[in-house]
Design a protein around this motif. Structure first.
Motif, PDB file in Angstrom:
ATOM      1  N   HIS A 512      19.315  23.079 -16.464  1.00  0.00           N
ATOM      2  CA  HIS A 512      20.219  21.776 -16.278  1.00  0.00           C
ATOM      3  C   HIS A 512      19.916  20.503 -16.766  1.00  0.00           C
ATOM      4  CE1 HIS A 512      22.611  24.589 -13.739  1.00  0.00           C
ATOM      5  NE2 HIS A 512      21.325  24.842 -13.334  1.00  0.00           N
ATOM      6  N   VAL A 513      18.646  20.332 -16.671  1.00  0.00           N
ATOM      7  CA  VAL A 513      17.803  18.861 -17.084  1.00  0.00           C
ATOM      8  C   VAL A 513      16.908  19.244 -18.229  1.00  0.00           C
ATOM      9  CG1 VAL A 513      16.861  16.930 -16.371  1.00  0.00           C
ATOM     10  CG2 VAL A 513      18.616  18.116 -14.907  1.00  0.00           C
ATOM     11  N   GLN A 514      16.917  18.086 -19.415  1.00  0.00           N
ATOM     12  CA  GLN A 514      15.831  18.041 -20.061  1.00  0.00           C
ATOM     13  C   GLN A 514      15.747  16.691 -20.876  1.00  0.00           C
ATOM     14  OE1 GLN A 514      13.568  20.692 -21.089  1.00  0.00           O
ATOM     15  NE2 GLN A 514      12.716  18.942 -22.232  1.00  0.00           N
ATOM     16  N   TYR A 515      14.531  16.187 -20.814  1.00  0.00           N
ATOM     17  CA  TYR A 515      14.286  14.961 -21.559  1.00  0.00           C
ATOM     18  C   TYR A 515      13.839  15.251 -23.001  1.00  0.00           C
ATOM     19  CZ  TYR A 515       9.001  15.140 -21.409  1.00  0.00           C
ATOM     20  OH  TYR A 515       7.970  15.518 -21.757  1.00  0.00           O
ATOM     21  N   TYR A 516      14.107  14.228 -23.691  1.00  0.00           N
ATOM     22  CA  TYR A 516      13.427  14.013 -24.976  1.00  0.00           C
ATOM     23  C   TYR A 516      12.632  12.658 -25.258  1.00  0.00           C
ATOM     24  CZ  TYR A 516      16.365  18.139 -25.609  1.00  0.00           C
ATOM     25  OH  TYR A 516      17.051  19.328 -25.500  1.00  0.00           O
ATOM     26  N   GLU A 517      11.754  12.734 -25.914  1.00  0.00           N
ATOM     27  CA  GLU A 517      11.048  11.333 -26.212  1.00  0.00           C
ATOM     28  C   GLU A 517       9.948  11.531 -27.548  1.00  0.00           C
ATOM     29  OE1 GLU A 517       8.433   7.986 -26.713  1.00  0.00           O
ATOM     30  OE2 GLU A 517       7.736   9.949 -26.258  1.00  0.00           O
ATOM     31  N   ILE A 518      10.160  10.751 -28.474  1.00  0.00           N
ATOM     32  CA  ILE A 518       9.345  10.851 -29.554  1.00  0.00           C
ATOM     33  C   ILE A 518       9.201   9.229 -30.220  1.00  0.00           C
ATOM     34  CG2 ILE A 518       8.675  11.551 -31.950  1.00  0.00           C
ATOM     35  CD1 ILE A 518       8.262  13.707 -29.886  1.00  0.00           C
ATOM     36  N   ASP A 577      14.219   8.084 -16.261  1.00  0.00           N
ATOM     37  CA  ASP A 577      13.003   7.248 -15.851  1.00  0.00           C
ATOM     38  C   ASP A 577      12.469   8.234 -14.954  1.00  0.00           C
ATOM     39  OD1 ASP A 577      11.579   4.715 -15.472  1.00  0.00           O
ATOM     40  OD2 ASP A 577      12.113   4.858 -13.456  1.00  0.00           O
ATOM     41  N   LEU A 578      13.026   9.164 -13.907  1.00  0.00           N
ATOM     42  CA  LEU A 578      12.451  10.065 -12.885  1.00  0.00           C
ATOM     43  C   LEU A 578      11.489  11.246 -13.764  1.00  0.00           C
ATOM     44  CD1 LEU A 578      15.368  10.463 -10.285  1.00  0.00           C
ATOM     45  CD2 LEU A 578      13.105   9.224 -10.092  1.00  0.00           C
ATOM     46  N   GLU A 579      12.282  11.569 -14.715  1.00  0.00           N
ATOM     47  CA  GLU A 579      11.656  12.623 -15.702  1.00  0.00           C
ATOM     48  C   GLU A 579      10.542  12.075 -16.309  1.00  0.00           C
ATOM     49  OE1 GLU A 579      12.725  16.270 -16.058  1.00  0.00           O
ATOM     50  OE2 GLU A 579      13.350  15.594 -14.181  1.00  0.00           O
ATOM     51  N   ALA A 580      10.498  10.871 -16.891  1.00  0.00           N
ATOM     52  CA  ALA A 580       9.630  10.384 -17.562  1.00  0.00           C
ATOM     53  C   ALA A 580       8.248  10.096 -16.632  1.00  0.00           C
ATOM     54  CB  ALA A 580      10.050   9.043 -17.975  1.00  0.00           C
ATOM     55  N   ALA A 581       8.424   9.770 -15.540  1.00  0.00           N
ATOM     56  CA  ALA A 581       7.263   9.542 -14.417  1.00  0.00           C
ATOM     57  C   ALA A 581       6.713  10.884 -14.074  1.00  0.00           C
ATOM     58  CB  ALA A 581       7.910   8.947 -13.200  1.00  0.00           C
ATOM     59  N   LYS A 582       7.665  11.861 -13.974  1.00  0.00           N
ATOM     60  CA  LYS A 582       7.126  13.104 -13.399  1.00  0.00           C
ATOM     61  C   LYS A 582       6.355  13.896 -14.694  1.00  0.00           C
ATOM     62  CE  LYS A 582       9.132  17.849 -11.998  1.00  0.00           C
ATOM     63  NZ  LYS A 582      10.274  18.465 -11.964  1.00  0.00           N
ATOM     64  N   TYR A 583       6.683  13.440 -15.803  1.00  0.00           N
ATOM     65  CA  TYR A 583       5.834  14.422 -16.757  1.00  0.00           C
ATOM     66  C   TYR A 583       5.009  13.295 -17.701  1.00  0.00           C
ATOM     67  CZ  TYR A 583       9.146  18.296 -15.816  1.00  0.00           C
ATOM     68  OH  TYR A 583       9.721  19.216 -15.156  1.00  0.00           O
TER      69      TYR A 583
END
Length: 773
Positions: A512-518, A577-583
């Motif tokens: 259901h949820v997936q973050y991406y960042e590079i 922001d929540l996912e970024a803090a989590k991972y």
């Protein structure tokens, strides 16, 4: 070579897929197994035990074959509608399942870390390419042992484990003869490794390791992908000969089709004239093929071109000529890779192992590469790294590349195609590798093929991510995940298995949820909605503007709904922001165009300012070696000679496309800079005396803005007497070659300069080489 399509046929007994919940069990390995026999005073009074010293796999446990290619766009291979022939991939897809909504991280090291561990890439400390790791949680490049790889899990389940090809997730400072080796492939669960540790390597003079040992292989003119397929078959043959009933895990990652695009001429010739209509025609043709295959919805249209990409019809005849050659070479490289993968698949079929093998084929660890810029390049990736690709005059670059036209795609060039072809290879998406905000950067083809376990065929459209693969394989192979591995308590997997889709092609999504960042580019996906922001490197994050897309209606992100749906956008930005803090995604990288060196993870040479090196050190990667990049340094060789004139390399870094060499030629001291094929020499006319001498090179660097700006001087000394000097530019001081490493007392692999021939071993006695930096 037989480039005809490989048609696979199967006489399989179809079984239902072995889909189970991931089990948590105690670690199987015990250093002190219980003895079940009786030990008397003599053998005649003793009863031997039946001790199981190693984990045993269940009977008929499947082999596991991970195959991942490099820098292949969604629309390149014929298996997903592309115009490049990949008959082996087509056959695997036709006899298995195509996953069309599968995503990677947008760049290589993070995708590989996520694939192997079943976790998000920041969760295992691989935020970007491992070479640029910085010392923060989530970013330092040191994958935690609490997050096991599929190889470590397979070992606990009684498998043999092999890795062949590209690795690129060992922290670069650790790639030295001193290690430590615990995060090399053999430290992360692979019993045998043959391949390269960097992001790319030359296909004909590669930097290769076998297990933890640097080797200088003579490929005997073979191309590397062929050699890697040979090695994979060798490993399988040995294992199945010794233990025919024992399953294996093979991680086969040839590094193709990352630059340099180099392949045998016959593969390039296969595509001669087939792309003369250009990249705009290619996009349209591929989109129609994708619709017929059911890869994309029937209502999908092509998005506008990426910024800077010219319409094909607006190009000059010279541009069309060289740009077409670039793609002919690339297409040949991809078809040759398909052929070599086919050799491994055919071998498994020949020995009766194919039906009981789970084959996971990921066609690209990210989208097609932007590292060729708008012109492409014919020398090396250093043209991208030092930014000469973007700062040199466009027309001058075109003229220079035309001179190398016949070399493009061969071992004589280090080629990568221009962005126009990368855009075409990513059809029908916008943007490219590294663009974590985009489907063009993150959507890749996935094929799963397993005759004994998966009878179903067709397309699966459920959302999935590269962190889904290992959980899926754990389900299909019924692997047990120990609570502890090597004494480390294991954290939970983070990916969502797609095994549920096998018998339920229309099942609702479970991911259901997936973050991406590079590099500061980022996105957040939730149940068909996606918020994304493209970040320009070197600019403040306050300038970023989020976009919003409804992917259930807008397959390739053409309609930005940010202004119409502000509440949904705010919801997703807050979720990021929540996912970024989590991972451990923060701090975001990309507000500076170049990582400050002091922030990078540190290796043994980074913690001091002098290095004493000895002959025998070979191919030490530049990032793991003493830093010679954009600062003053000196190199002093302590040598001893007799009456004959000396010759040979004292210290060489890099190879025929980019590098630096400090050497002796015909008894006289010289140094040379190879700047993407443009070479400048510093030569002394003073003979080196017999006996013991100190030979010194000194570079004095003054900070400069542009590569062509004056940046100080360099000089040669014999026993403290200056014997040569010249002014330098910033380009001379940009000493950080990527494809080949540092040698002492020789120049292995390919020669930095054409005035001598590798390995050009020093003919005198070389005691030490001391670098002050």
């Amino acid at each position: 070579m037989n480039p005809n399509p490989l048609r696979l046929s199967f006489n399989a007994v179809w079984l239902l897929p072995a889909v189970i919940l991931v089990q948590q069990v105690a670690a199987q390995y015990s250093p002190r197994p219980a003895f079940s026999g009786k030990a008397g005073k003599t053998l005649t009074t003793s009863v031997p035990g039946r001790t199981v010293f190693n984990p045993l796999a269940p009977k008929k446990a499947p082999n596991i074959l991970y195959i991942m290619l490099d820098d292949v766009g969604f629309g390149a291979s014929s298996a997903f509608g592309g115009l490049i022939e990949t008959p082996v991939f087509d056959s695997l897809a036709d006899n298995g399942l195509r996953f069309t909504n599968f995503h990677t991280t947008a760049i290589c090291s993070p995708s590989r870390a996520s694939l192997l561990t079943g976790r998000n890439h920041h969760s295992v400390n691989v935020a970007t390419v491992i070479d640029a790791a910085v010392d923060y949680p989530g970013h330092n490049g040191y994958m935690p042992f609490e997050k096991a790889t599929i190889a470590e899990i397979a070992l606990e389940n009684g498998y043999n484990t092999f890795a062949v090809g590209k690795w690129h997730i060992t922290p670069t400072p650790d790639i030295t003869p001193a290690g430590p080796f615990n995060r090399w492939p053999t430290g992360r669960g692979f019993e045998r490794f043959y391949g390269f540790l960097a992001g790319e390597t030359d296909e004909y003079t590669p930097m290769l390791w076998e297990n933890n040992n640097k080797i200088e292989p003579d490929l005997q003119g073979k191309q590397l992908t062929t050699v890697l397929a040979d090695k994979a078959i060798e490993y399988i043959a040995g294992q199945k000969s010794a233990a025919p009933d024992k399953p294996f895990l093979l991680y086969f990652t040839p590094g193709a089709t990352h630059g340099p695009h180099q392949v045998e001429q016959e593969w390039i010739d296969k595509y001669k004239g087939r792309f003369d209509k250009g990249w705009d025609w290619y996009r349209s043709a591929v989109l129609e093929r994708q619709k017929k295959l059911g890869i994309v919805p029937a209502n999908v249209t092509l998005p506008p071109p990426n910024p800077g990409v010219k319409a094909w019809d607006s190009l000059t005849a010279t541009e069309k000529k060289i740009f077409t050659r670039f793609f002919e070479a690339y297409a040949g490289f991809l078809s040759q890779t398909d052929f070599e993968v086919g050799r491994v698949i055919s071998y498994l079929k020949e020995i009766g192992q194919l039906n009981n093998t789970i084959v996971v084929l990921i066609i690209g660890d990210n989208g097609a590469s932007k590292e060729g810029g708008l012109t492409g390049h014919a020398n090396s990736i250093n043209e991208y790294i030092d930014k000469s690709l973007f700062t040199e005059d466009y027309q001058e670059r075109i003229r220079d590349i035309e001179k190398q036209y016949d070399d493009i795609g061969t071992s004589r060039a280090g080629a990568n195609y221009p962005e126009g072809w990368a855009q075409a290879a990513n059809t029908p998406f916008r943007y490219l590798k590294q663009d974590a905000n985009s489907e063009g950067g993150t959507r890749n083809p996935l094929i799963i093929f397993y005759p004994d376990g998966i009878r179903e065929r067709g397309i699966r459209r459920q959302y999935s991510h590269i962190n889904s693969v290992t959980p899926t394989v754990i389900d299909l192979a019924a692997l047990k995940v120990p609570q502890q591995i090597k004494g480390y308590q294991q954290d939970s997997l983070e990916g969502i298995s797609v095994a549920y889709t096998i018998k339920q092609p229309d099942a609702p999504d479970r991911h259901h949820v997936q973050y991406y960042e590079i590099g500061g580019g980022r996105a957040i996906y939730k149940d068909g909605w996606k918020a994304a922001v493209y970040h320009v490197q070197g600019t403040p994050f306050e300038h970023d503007r989020w976009s919003l897309f409804n992917l259930t209606k807008d397959f390739n992100e053409q309609v930005d709904l940010a202004a119409k749906e502000p509440a949904k956008l705010n919801e997703l930005v807050a979720l990021f922001d929540l996912e970024a803090a989590k991972y451990n995604v923060y701090p975001l990288l990309g507000d500076t165009s170049l990582r400050a060196y002091f922030q990078l993870t540190k290796g043994p040479f980074d913690l001091r300012r002098q290095a004493v090196l000895y002959p025998g050190l070979t191919q030490l990667p530049a990032r793991a070696a003493p830093l010679l990049l954009l600062h003053s340094f000196s190199i002093e060789a302590d040598v001893e000679s007799g009456s004959q004139a000396l010759s040979g390399a004292l210290l060489a870094l890099g190879g025929r496309f980019n590098g630096f060499s400090f050497y002796v030629q015909n008894g006289k001291l010289e140094a040379a800079h190879n700047k993407n094929g443009k070479i400048d020499y510093l030569k002394s006319d003073v003979p080196i005396p017999s006996g013991r001498s100190k030979l010194r090179f000194v570079l004095m660097y003054n900070n400069a803005k542009n590569l062509t700006d004056p940046a100080g001087t360099e000089a040669l000394f014999i026993n403290d007497q200056k014997v040569a000097e010249r002014p330098i530019t910033k380009a001379d001081a940009y000493i950080m070659p990527y494809d080949e490493g540092l040698d002492v007392g020789r120049d292995n692999a390919s020669s930095v300069v054409p005035v001598y021939r590798a390995p050009f071993a020093f003919t005198g006695k070389l005691h030490t080489v001391t670098i002050n930096y």
